[in-house]
Design a protein around this motif. Sequence first.
Motif, mmCIF file in Angstrom:
data_model
loop_
_atom_site.group_PDB
_atom_site.id
_atom_site.type_symbol
_atom_site.label_atom_id
_atom_site.label_comp_id
_atom_site.label_asym_id
_atom_site.label_seq_id
_atom_site.Cartn_x
_atom_site.Cartn_y
_atom_site.Cartn_z
ATOM 1 N N ALA A 28 0.840 -1.206 0.000
ATOM 2 C CA ALA A 28 0.000 0.000 0.000
ATOM 3 C C ALA A 28 0.877 1.259 0.000
ATOM 4 C CB ALA A 28 -0.930 -0.002 1.203
ATOM 5 N N ARG A 29 1.946 1.229 0.773
ATOM 6 C CA ARG A 29 2.878 2.372 0.792
ATOM 7 C C ARG A 29 3.503 2.579 -0.574
ATOM 8 N NH1 ARG A 29 4.368 0.697 5.949
ATOM 9 N NH2 ARG A 29 6.039 -0.610 5.112
ATOM 10 N N GLN A 30 3.989 1.472 -1.157
ATOM 11 C CA GLN A 30 4.649 1.535 -2.462
ATOM 12 C C GLN A 30 3.688 2.033 -3.537
ATOM 13 O OE1 GLN A 30 8.045 0.589 -3.136
ATOM 14 N NE2 GLN A 30 7.483 1.767 -4.940
ATOM 15 N N LEU A 31 2.475 1.481 -3.540
ATOM 16 C CA LEU A 31 1.471 1.872 -4.536
ATOM 17 C C LEU A 31 1.095 3.340 -4.369
ATOM 18 C CD1 LEU A 31 -0.922 -1.185 -4.713
ATOM 19 C CD2 LEU A 31 -0.037 0.047 -6.688
ATOM 20 N N SER A 32 0.893 3.772 -3.133
ATOM 21 C CA SER A 32 0.508 5.163 -2.881
ATOM 22 C C SER A 32 1.578 6.101 -3.420
ATOM 23 C CB SER A 32 0.317 5.401 -1.382
ATOM 24 O OG SER A 32 -0.749 4.609 -0.904
ATOM 25 N N GLU A 33 2.847 5.700 -3.245
ATOM 26 C CA GLU A 33 3.963 6.492 -3.760
ATOM 27 C C GLU A 33 3.935 6.510 -5.289
ATOM 28 O OE1 GLU A 33 7.492 5.475 -1.318
ATOM 29 O OE2 GLU A 33 8.573 5.818 -3.210
ATOM 30 N N ASP A 34 3.781 5.330 -5.879
ATOM 31 C CA ASP A 34 3.820 5.221 -7.343
ATOM 32 C C ASP A 34 2.608 5.858 -8.017
ATOM 33 O OD1 ASP A 34 6.101 3.846 -6.783
ATOM 34 O OD2 ASP A 34 5.367 1.876 -7.434
ATOM 35 N N LEU A 35 1.535 6.067 -7.280
ATOM 36 C CA LEU A 35 0.302 6.615 -7.878
ATOM 37 C C LEU A 35 0.133 8.107 -7.632
ATOM 38 C CD1 LEU A 35 -2.176 3.746 -6.857
ATOM 39 C CD2 LEU A 35 -1.437 4.270 -9.194
#
Length: 179
Positions: A28-35
């Motif tokens: 979720a952290r990684q996705l939030s960053e990438d999005l």
Amino acid sequence: MDEVVIGGRRFSKLIDEVRITEAVNGLARQLSEDLTDEEDVLFLGVLNGAFLFAADLFRQITVSARISFVKLASYEGTESTGRVKELIGWSENVEGKSVVVVEDIVDSGRTLEMVVGSLALRRAASVKVVTLLFKPESFRGMSRPDYAAFVIPPGFVAGYGLDYNGYGRNLPEIYTLIE
Ligand code: IMP
Ligand code: MG
């Protein structure tokens, strides 16, 4: 509890609850960053298996986004083609949207190919695939998932949303079938 019976078969524990929580939060952290730079983000969960994972993941997403679900209905093909699957439940217009497909498990990759193909036909602007589990040894698809919480060996698994004959979805851990 390292061994459980699901639908009459014995399973042993593969991934415990703490590891699942940590992996989901990390994704979720990684996705939030990438999005962060994406405008119109739509998470698209594939039912039934992904319902828990999608809920836990989406709860931790910090960018503005929406979520919807599709389901695969399988029926027997009329000829020797075997099982045919069809996507149902598209209530969303995905045209121009950044779509994040949320899967429970990518095995052969056939399901994923169908979902990604449908999204391309419906002119999604971009498609990312996040899966809870990935079995690379049985994967026959073209493009691997962009994000996987766990890469696992071959073998049937159940728990945390995944089922064996409909059972086991409510288990908080992931179990593998004892042959
Ligand atoms: P694929 O099309 O072969 O990649 O299979 C993907 C779908 O089959 C998943 O979305 C699951 O619903 C189901 N599936 C595949 N392997 C397993 C498993 O080990 N346990 C439970 N369901 C599975
Ligand atoms: Mg599935």
